[in-house]
Design a protein around this motif. Structure first.
Motif, PDB file in Angstrom:
ATOM      1  N   LEU A 180       0.837  -1.191   0.000  1.00 27.15           N
ATOM      2  CA  LEU A 180       0.000   0.000   0.000  1.00 27.15           C
ATOM      3  C   LEU A 180       0.875   1.245   0.000  1.00 27.15           C
ATOM      4  O   LEU A 180       2.045   1.208   0.389  1.00 27.15           O
ATOM      5  N   ASP A 183      -0.325   6.453   2.450  1.00 25.89           N
ATOM      6  CA  ASP A 183      -1.644   6.921   2.889  1.00 25.89           C
ATOM      7  C   ASP A 183      -2.591   5.764   3.194  1.00 25.89           C
ATOM      8  O   ASP A 183      -3.751   5.969   3.539  1.00 25.89           O
ATOM      9  N   TYR A 185      -3.608   3.495   1.019  1.00 25.51           N
ATOM     10  CA  TYR A 185      -4.397   3.109  -0.143  1.00 25.51           C
ATOM     11  C   TYR A 185      -3.516   2.408  -1.180  1.00 25.51           C
ATOM     12  O   TYR A 185      -2.325   2.723  -1.319  1.00 25.51           O
ATOM     13  N   TYR A 187      -2.230   1.522  -5.064  1.00 22.89           N
ATOM     14  CA  TYR A 187      -1.969   2.397  -6.210  1.00 22.89           C
ATOM     15  C   TYR A 187      -2.024   1.582  -7.497  1.00 22.89           C
ATOM     16  O   TYR A 187      -1.935   0.353  -7.498  1.00 22.89           O
ATOM     17  N   ARG A 204      -5.452  12.041  -1.814  1.00 24.79           N
ATOM     18  CA  ARG A 204      -5.739  10.971  -2.768  1.00 24.79           C
ATOM     19  C   ARG A 204      -6.818  10.062  -2.195  1.00 24.79           C
ATOM     20  O   ARG A 204      -6.785   9.696  -1.022  1.00 24.79           O
ATOM     21  N   ARG A 205      -7.777   9.692  -3.022  1.00 25.37           N
ATOM     22  CA  ARG A 205      -8.855   8.830  -2.542  1.00 25.37           C
ATOM     23  C   ARG A 205      -8.504   7.362  -2.770  1.00 25.37           C
ATOM     24  O   ARG A 205      -7.642   7.015  -3.577  1.00 25.37           O
ATOM     25  N   ASP A 206      -9.207   6.496  -2.075  1.00 23.15           N
ATOM     26  CA  ASP A 206      -9.007   5.053  -2.186  1.00 23.15           C
ATOM     27  C   ASP A 206      -9.694   4.541  -3.457  1.00 23.15           C
ATOM     28  O   ASP A 206     -10.914   4.652  -3.596  1.00 23.15           O
ATOM     29  N   SER A 208      -9.971   1.437  -4.398  1.00 21.95           N
ATOM     30  CA  SER A 208     -10.244  -0.001  -4.279  1.00 21.95           C
ATOM     31  C   SER A 208     -11.622  -0.402  -4.783  1.00 21.95           C
ATOM     32  O   SER A 208     -11.801  -1.498  -5.332  1.00 21.95           O
ATOM     33  N   ASN A 209     -12.611   0.469  -4.592  1.00 23.34           N
ATOM     34  CA  ASN A 209     -13.975   0.118  -4.982  1.00 23.34           C
ATOM     35  C   ASN A 209     -14.383   0.694  -6.334  1.00 23.34           C
ATOM     36  O   ASN A 209     -15.543   0.585  -6.730  1.00 23.34           O
TER      37      ASN A 209
END
Length: 305
Positions: A180, A183, A185, A187, A204-206, A208-209
């Motif tokens: 990861l 942060d 998350y 990449y 920065r946003r996650d 994953s979804n």
């Protein structure tokens, strides 16, 4: 001679397309190569312009703007239904120009590779790369490599990279499953330094979804810009066929124009040994090469005297 220009075809773009090709074949990254990577001659081109360290397409003289096939750019290969593919246009170009007994120059450009990168849409960029490979494969099946020089190169690089330490079975458009970011998350394996995928003044946003495999998905970028920048690193050149030995070292991209002129026996090179033909005086020899440009989204026919 057939010159293929991938607009924004950087070394990392070749890597990304190679890995996408492997994924499409249900193979591991590194198990397959692009067709031109097996060619015998390879070079590295410097791409700076007169006043900038990073060039644009116009300065490198490959972004041709007039067209007959469409009012605007053709659709991306993924969405193309009633429009000809680059491979189909290449085949038509070879069939038409082969009528000239004195030879021809066919310039084929994969123009939408660049568009995909500018918008941080790696699926589009890499799929357009594979469309260019199909055009190259089509050309190789339609000409004699004992008579036809073929070259694949680019006008400039792009700020795109294949990064991280993902498993070889991981899709090149997926997230790196090995670690990861700081942060917390994950990449992207296909990553951009700049472009509209960047987040201005927000963390920065996650991802994953996110539906990261959808057509048109935009990868994250480090620096937020309305359009991703080009990059200054050198671009590869691959060659096969007669006189492919002309391309054998690191060189300025302007050399390609001189080598092309030499190979085609145009003005200044008409008395070279490979240009002198039986029963033709070299002093009177003029090579009226027809020239056909296939520009990914556009096509134009002209003549070179």
């Amino acid at each position: 001679m057939i010159l293929f220009v991938g607009d924004g075809l950087s070394s990392s773009t070749i890597t990304g397309a190679r890995y996408l090709k492997a994924a499409n074949m249900n193979k591991s990254a590194g198990d397959v190569v692009l067709d031109w990577e097996l060619w015998p001659a390879i070079s590295l081109l410097h791409t700076f312009s007169a006043n900038r360290m990073t060039t644009d397409s116009a300065a490198s003289a490959t972004a041709l703007l007039c067209g007959l096939t469409a009012q605007d750019h053709l659709d991306y290969e993924i969405h193309r239904t009633d429009q000809p593919s680059l491979a189909e246009m290449t085949e038509k170009g070879i069939k038409f120009l082969s009528r000239n007994p004195k030879g021809y120059l066919l310039l084929v450009e994969g123009g939408r590779i660049d568009h995909g990168h500018h918008s941080n849409q790696a699926r589009y960029a890499l799929t357009e790369m594979l469309a260019l490979e199909k055009a190259v494969s089509t050309a190789m099946s339609r000409v004699s490599l004992n008579e036809t020089l073929m070259v694949v190169t680019a006008d400039h690089s792009h700020a795109y990279g294949v990064i991280g330490y993902g498993n070889r079975r991981r899709h090149v458009l997926d997230l790196d499953n090995s670690r990861l970011g700081s942060d917390g998350y994950p990449y992207f394996i296909s990553a951009y330094f700049s472009g509209p995928g960047g987040s201005a003044k927000q963390p920065r946003r996650d991802p994953s979804n996110d539906r990261i495999f959808e057509d048109g998905y935009r990868q994250q970028a480090l620096v937020p810009l309305s359009s991703a920048t080009h990059a200054a690193d050198g671009v590869p050149l691959y060659a096969i066929g007669p006189l492919s030995q002309l391309f054998h070292r690191s060189m300025d991209n302007t050399y390609v124009a001189h080598a092309t002129t030499f190979a085609l026996c145009l003005e200044g090179y008409q008395e070279e040994p490979h240009c002198i033909r039986r029963n033709v005086s070299p002093k009177r020899y003029v090579c009226p090469y027809q020239l056909l440009f296939l520009i990914g989204a556009q096509i134009v026919l002209t003549s070179v005297m």
